[in-house]
Design a protein around this motif. Structure first.
Motif, PDB file in Angstrom:
ATOM      1  N   UNK A  39       0.832  -1.191   0.000  1.00 58.43           N
ATOM      2  CA  UNK A  39       0.000   0.000   0.000  1.00 58.43           C
ATOM      3  C   UNK A  39       0.875   1.253   0.000  1.00 58.43           C
ATOM      4  N   UNK A  40       0.349   2.309  -0.585  1.00 56.03           N
ATOM      5  CA  UNK A  40       0.975   3.626  -0.503  1.00 56.03           C
ATOM      6  C   UNK A  40       0.825   4.134   0.933  1.00 56.03           C
ATOM      7  N   UNK A  41       1.940   4.594   1.543  1.00 54.90           N
ATOM      8  CA  UNK A  41       1.921   4.987   2.951  1.00 54.90           C
ATOM      9  C   UNK A  41       2.534   6.375   3.138  1.00 54.90           C
ATOM     10  N   UNK A  42       1.860   7.196   3.918  1.00 53.15           N
ATOM     11  CA  UNK A  42       2.387   8.499   4.350  1.00 53.15           C
ATOM     12  C   UNK A  42       2.510   8.468   5.860  1.00 53.15           C
TER      13      UNK A  42
ATOM     14  N   UNK B 267      16.256   8.122  16.747  1.00 51.65           N
ATOM     15  CA  UNK B 267      15.146   7.233  17.072  1.00 51.65           C
ATOM     16  C   UNK B 267      13.856   8.015  16.845  1.00 51.65           C
ATOM     17  N   UNK B 268      12.905   7.411  16.147  1.00 58.06           N
ATOM     18  CA  UNK B 268      11.690   8.143  15.800  1.00 58.06           C
ATOM     19  C   UNK B 268      10.467   7.226  15.818  1.00 58.06           C
ATOM     20  N   UNK B 269       9.314   7.854  15.859  1.00 56.84           N
ATOM     21  CA  UNK B 269       8.033   7.152  15.768  1.00 56.84           C
ATOM     22  C   UNK B 269       7.108   7.966  14.880  1.00 56.84           C
ATOM     23  N   UNK B 270       6.212   7.284  14.189  1.00 56.39           N
ATOM     24  CA  UNK B 270       5.297   7.982  13.318  1.00 56.39           C
ATOM     25  C   UNK B 270       3.974   7.267  13.174  1.00 56.39           C
ATOM     26  N   UNK B 271       2.965   7.991  12.732  1.00 55.97           N
ATOM     27  CA  UNK B 271       1.629   7.451  12.509  1.00 55.97           C
ATOM     28  C   UNK B 271       1.451   7.188  11.023  1.00 55.97           C
ATOM     29  N   UNK B 272       1.213   5.922  10.660  1.00 56.88           N
ATOM     30  CA  UNK B 272       1.098   5.509   9.270  1.00 56.88           C
ATOM     31  C   UNK B 272      -0.340   5.701   8.778  1.00 56.88           C
ATOM     32  N   UNK B 273      -0.457   6.353   7.608  1.00 52.51           N
ATOM     33  CA  UNK B 273      -1.729   6.425   6.893  1.00 52.51           C
ATOM     34  C   UNK B 273      -1.540   5.667   5.577  1.00 52.51           C
ATOM     35  N   UNK B 274      -2.189   4.520   5.438  1.00 51.87           N
ATOM     36  CA  UNK B 274      -2.011   3.655   4.272  1.00 51.87           C
ATOM     37  C   UNK B 274      -3.246   3.705   3.379  1.00 51.87           C
ATOM     38  N   UNK B 275      -2.980   3.668   2.044  1.00 59.26           N
ATOM     39  CA  UNK B 275      -4.082   3.775   1.078  1.00 59.26           C
ATOM     40  C   UNK B 275      -3.921   2.679   0.017  1.00 59.26           C
TER      41      UNK B 275
END
Length: 215
Positions: free
Chosen positions: A32-35, A207-215
């Motif tokens: 999936x395309x992910x931002x 070190x990082x964290x992120x919220x994935x929005x997948x389409x």
């Protein structure tokens, strides 16, 4: 007949539920395309600065600080490989480390902006998806002191971590990444009225964290 058929129906129902769960888990792993907007913390990076006037050297440091950015993953196919686009910015400062018996001296603020593109690979199925990525591009170094102008330098990074999906469209990305930047430049210290030349590379960890929005 009723007594013997009940276990059979229960078994068939269990198999159907397991198949449905497996299908849902497999759907999460589909390309999936992910931002992913990200936030993290980047370690300090040291390099050596040679003082041209006094012919000595000092350790120049980019201070540790927070970093914010975004990562875009574009899958090639179901193979697990894809294109990764990375952009982030760190607000930090340059300091000179005078050594064990001399205090550090702050030169001024600096912004580091990484703009990179590369390849990622992810594997596994279901809700937990490990990944690695290699990217390259430029680092924009923008000092906020003296008469220094912003410069673009070649850079690369290597990262890895895990994506955890709550459903098909939402998840979190937990990652560790190391950065390398070619840093060959000159720095003017107006307070001491002398120039220093830097002929080295800048290494930083993050070190990082992120919220994935997948389409």
């Amino acid at each position: 007949m009723r007594t013997t058929s009940s276990p059979l129906r229960l078994t068939l129902l269990s198999l159907a539920c397991a198949a449905a769960f497996g299908s849902a888990s497999a759907a999460l792993a589909q390309a999936q395309f992910q931002i992913t907007p990200t936030a993290g913390y980047r370690t300090s990076g040291k390099l050596t600065a040679a003082d041209r006037d006094f012919l000595n050297e000092a350790d120049l440091e980019v201070d540790k600080s927070s970093v914010f950015g975004v990562i875009v993953d574009i899958p090639f196919s179901q193979s697990g490989f894809g294109l990764e686009l990375l952009a982030n910015r760190q607000k930090s400062a340059f300091t000179f480390d005078g050594g064990l018996f001399e205090p550090s001296e702050r030169l001024g603020d600096v912004e580091l902006t990484y703009l990179q593109a590369g390849i990622y690979y992810e594997w596994g199925g279901g809700q937990v998806v490990p990944f690695i990525s290699v990217t390259g591009g430029i680092t924009r170094i923008d000092p906020k002191f003296g008469n220094l102008e912003a410069e673009d330098r070649g850079s690369a990074s290597l990262g890895g971590g895990v994506k955890i999906f709550f459903n098909r469209n939402i998840g979190v990305r937990l990652e560790g990444r190391g950065y390398w930047t070619d840093l060959n430049t000159e720095i003017r210290d107006n307070r001491r009225r002398r120039d220093s030349s830097v002929d080295d590379a800048l290494y930083q960890g993050e070190a990082s964290a992120g919220l994935i929005f997948a389409f």
